[in-house]
Design a protein around this motif. Sequence first.
Motif, short mmCIF file in Angstrom:
data_model
loop_
_atom_site.label_atom_id
_atom_site.label_comp_id
_atom_site.label_asym_id
_atom_site.label_seq_id
_atom_site.Cartn_x
_atom_site.Cartn_y
_atom_site.Cartn_z
N ASN A 21 -9.28 -1.20 3.81
CA ASN A 21 -8.03 -0.73 3.23
C ASN A 21 -6.91 -1.70 3.58
OD1 ASN A 21 -8.61 2.16 2.22
ND2 ASN A 21 -9.53 2.10 4.25
N PRO A 22 -5.93 -1.84 2.68
CA PRO A 22 -4.80 -2.74 2.94
C PRO A 22 -3.76 -2.12 3.86
CG PRO A 22 -4.55 -1.74 0.78
CD PRO A 22 -5.86 -1.25 1.33
N MET A 23 -3.14 -2.99 4.69
CA MET A 23 -2.09 -2.55 5.61
C MET A 23 -0.98 -3.61 5.64
SD MET A 23 -4.34 -1.23 8.82
CE MET A 23 -3.12 -0.09 9.41
N LEU A 24 0.25 -3.15 5.91
CA LEU A 24 1.40 -4.04 6.06
C LEU A 24 2.22 -3.62 7.27
CD1 LEU A 24 2.76 -4.25 2.39
CD2 LEU A 24 1.41 -5.97 3.59
N MET A 25 2.98 -4.58 7.81
CA MET A 25 3.94 -4.29 8.86
C MET A 25 5.15 -5.18 8.66
SD MET A 25 3.70 -4.31 13.09
CE MET A 25 2.70 -5.76 13.15
N GLU A 26 6.33 -4.59 8.70
CA GLU A 26 7.59 -5.34 8.65
C GLU A 26 8.00 -5.69 10.07
OE1 GLU A 26 9.45 -6.39 5.97
OE2 GLU A 26 7.83 -5.63 4.71
N PHE A 60 0.86 -1.38 12.04
CA PHE A 60 0.59 -1.57 10.61
C PHE A 60 0.47 -0.21 9.93
CE2 PHE A 60 -0.76 -5.66 12.22
CZ PHE A 60 -0.38 -6.53 11.22
N ALA A 61 0.97 -0.12 8.69
CA ALA A 61 0.88 1.11 7.92
C ALA A 61 -0.04 0.90 6.72
CB ALA A 61 2.27 1.52 7.43
N LEU A 62 -0.85 1.90 6.43
CA LEU A 62 -1.68 1.85 5.23
C LEU A 62 -0.77 1.83 4.01
CD1 LEU A 62 -4.41 4.49 6.10
CD2 LEU A 62 -4.72 2.02 5.93
N VAL A 63 -1.09 0.98 3.04
CA VAL A 63 -0.31 0.86 1.81
C VAL A 63 -1.26 0.80 0.62
CG1 VAL A 63 1.65 -0.30 2.92
CG2 VAL A 63 -0.20 -1.67 1.95
N GLY A 64 -0.70 0.89 -0.56
CA GLY A 64 -1.49 0.73 -1.77
C GLY A 64 -1.75 -0.73 -2.07
N TRP A 65 -2.77 -0.95 -2.90
CA TRP A 65 -3.14 -2.33 -3.22
C TRP A 65 -2.01 -3.10 -3.91
CZ3 TRP A 65 -6.57 -5.04 -0.97
CH2 TRP A 65 -7.74 -4.47 -0.47
N ASP A 66 -1.27 -2.48 -4.81
CA ASP A 66 -0.20 -3.20 -5.52
C ASP A 66 0.83 -3.75 -4.54
OD1 ASP A 66 -1.37 -2.84 -8.00
OD2 ASP A 66 -0.20 -1.04 -8.46
N GLU A 67 1.27 -2.93 -3.61
CA GLU A 67 2.26 -3.36 -2.62
C GLU A 67 1.69 -4.49 -1.74
OE1 GLU A 67 5.00 -1.46 0.98
OE2 GLU A 67 3.70 -0.15 -0.20
N TRP A 68 0.42 -4.36 -1.35
CA TRP A 68 -0.22 -5.36 -0.50
C TRP A 68 -0.36 -6.69 -1.24
CZ3 TRP A 68 -4.68 -8.32 -0.09
CH2 TRP A 68 -5.02 -8.76 1.20
N PHE A 69 -0.78 -6.64 -2.51
CA PHE A 69 -0.92 -7.88 -3.28
C PHE A 69 0.43 -8.55 -3.52
CE2 PHE A 69 -5.15 -6.23 -4.77
CZ PHE A 69 -5.89 -7.25 -4.20
#
Length: 99
Positions: A21-26, A60-69
Amino acid sequence: MPKTLVSREDIRLWTSARAGNPMLMEVPDGSGSRTLLQLTFGQDALNSDGNEGPDHVGGFALVGWDEWFEALEANQLALRVSDDPSGGNEAEFEFVPRD
């Protein structure tokens, strides 16, 4: 032999095949912030039987694929993965600059 994935479809298929699963962190960066990308594996197992796993892992927070891409493309990154069929860590990857 590693291979570099750039297309959204290839990255999503490789990650999904490994239950990723995709994840992001600011994070702070001077007067603004920058986005760090990550992939987590095994989240589906954490969520099985109605037991919701954490939505945040190590900041890191789980995000949707569109935001990750969008973040992947904004940072001009690609995903280098191992395609070694002999085993090892199937979820081994690194982010590399796009050529």
